[in-house]
Design a protein around this motif. Structure first.
Motif: not given
Length: 394
Positions: A273-277, A295-298, A314-324
């Motif tokens: 968690e520390t590394s991803f954040k 990293s949000l997805k992870s 929340t993180l998955f939905k934000h990640a999807i926005e960035l992926n798109r």
């Protein structure tokens, strides 16, 4: 200085620019910036358009290192105009190559390809083996992004020959590292390890903290594939140190993301968690939406492991926005698959079905057979879960 005594703005500007380049090699970016700006002033004073173009391009390269992409683009375009005015094919090629690098960072691949190919033509005109090698290596990187692996391999191999001809160990190291990463994509791990280790040797010879850090990170990823986790951890941590030394926030973010993946494999969730954040913070600083999304997805996957389903969603939905936004179909598919799994856990079967079907479409587009198979298996599990739910309420 003798140049100053002779009141030679032209000579002094040239020396300051050369000293700035030296500081860049030493990762002394603040000192380099001061020298480049002074050199630009002196070149303008001396009406030296070629010297001004050289210093503008070097300052643009410095801003690239700091991820100040808009500032860098402005400088590169101005430098190209000055090189054209001075009829310098070599200088114009250098400016176009740097502009292509910038477009690669922004995922503007068509613009990058145009810049690199034009640069290669100009370098051949100027008989610059070194410049041509650099642009061929970058063109190979672009082909990798498009999954044109055979074209990429040809570009890298040609670049290596040109760098050897020019006796440029740094350029040769860059191409060997890229070739090693290509071999990893093909699961030719022994060839990849050989190329990466050779690259590390050359980077150390060239005293390139950035290049060495990048190769160590790639070799660590390879060891992860082989389940050599202790070796991988050592390399990732050393890479992070070198990226910090080189003030490369993007490389540091990539290494922290990989270290987080390693900790996930070991069930060290707090460390992960520390590394991803920290990686997410650095990707935002570097304006790298692709890295931030991954990293949000992870981190969302980690929260799934802890049953923190609201946080994960929340993180998955934000990640999807960035992926798109990054137009990355494979990454969007991976995140949609994870979101589908989350909905399955909550018995939100309709939402899960929507996510999984969209993931399958994207995996098909990316020709990812394994990802498609995993999503189809999850969809079949969903149908079973739905049937059991209907039977229990009958």
């Amino acid at each position: 200085m003798l140049y100053q005594q002779a009141q030679s703005a032209l000579g002094e500007g040239s020396s300051l620019k050369s000293l700035g380049d030296l500081y860049m090699r030493r990762d002394q970016l603040d000192d380099a910036e001061t020298l480049f700006k002074h050199a630009i002033e002196l070149s303008r004073q001396a009406q030296d358009v070629l010297g001004e173009g050289n210093s503008l391009k070097s300052l643009g390269n410095l801003y690239m290192r700091r991820d100040q992409l808009d500032d860098a683009e402005t400088l590169f375009k101005h430098a190209i105009e000055l090189y054209q005015q001075a009829q310098s094919a070599l200088g114009e090629g250098n400016g176009l190559k740097s502009l292509g690098d910038l477009y690669m960072r922004r995922d503007q691949l068509d613009d990058a390809e145009t810049s690199f190919k034009h640069a290669i033509e100009l370098y051949r005109q100027a008989q610059s083996a070194l410049g041509e090698g650099n642009s061929l290596k970058c063109l190979g990187d672009l082909y990798i992004r498009r999954d044109q692996l055979n074209d990429a391999e040809a570009s890298f191999r040609h670049a290596i020959k040109l760098f050897q001809k020019a006796q440029d160990v740094l350029g040769e190291g860059n191409s060997l590292k890229a070739l090693g990463n290509l071999y990893k994509r093909r699961d030719q791990l022994n060839n990849a390890e050989t190329s990466l280790k050779h690259a590390i040797e050359l980077y150390r010879q060239a005293q390139s903290a950035l290049g060495e850090g990048s190769s160590l990170k790639s070799l660590g990823d390879l060891y992860m594939r082989r389940d050599q986790l202790d070796d991988a951890e050592t390399l990732f941590k050393r890479a992070i140190e070198l990226y910090q030394q080189a003030q490369d926030v993007l490389g540091e973010g990539d290494s922290l993301d990989s270290l987080g993946d390693l900790y996930m494999r070991r069930d060290q969730l707090d460390d992960a968690e520390t590394s991803f954040k920290r990686a997410i913070e650095l990707y935002r600083q570097a304006q790298d939406i692709l890295g931030e999304g991954n990293s949000l997805k992870s981190l969302g996957d980690l929260y799934m492991r802890r049953y923190q389903l609201d946080d994960a969603e929340t993180l998955f939905k934000h990640a999807i926005e960035l992926n798109r936004k990054a137009q990355s179909a494979p990454d969007e598919a991976n995140t949609l698959k994870s979101l589908g799994d989350l909905y399955m856990r909550r018995d939100q079967l309709n939402d899960a079905e929507t996510s999984l079907k969209r993931a399958i479409e994207l995996y098909q587009k990316a020709q990812d057979v394994l990802g498609e198979a995993d999503s189809r298996a999850a969809l079949q599990k969903l149908q079973i879960q739905r049937t059991q739910g209907l039977l229990s309420t009958a």
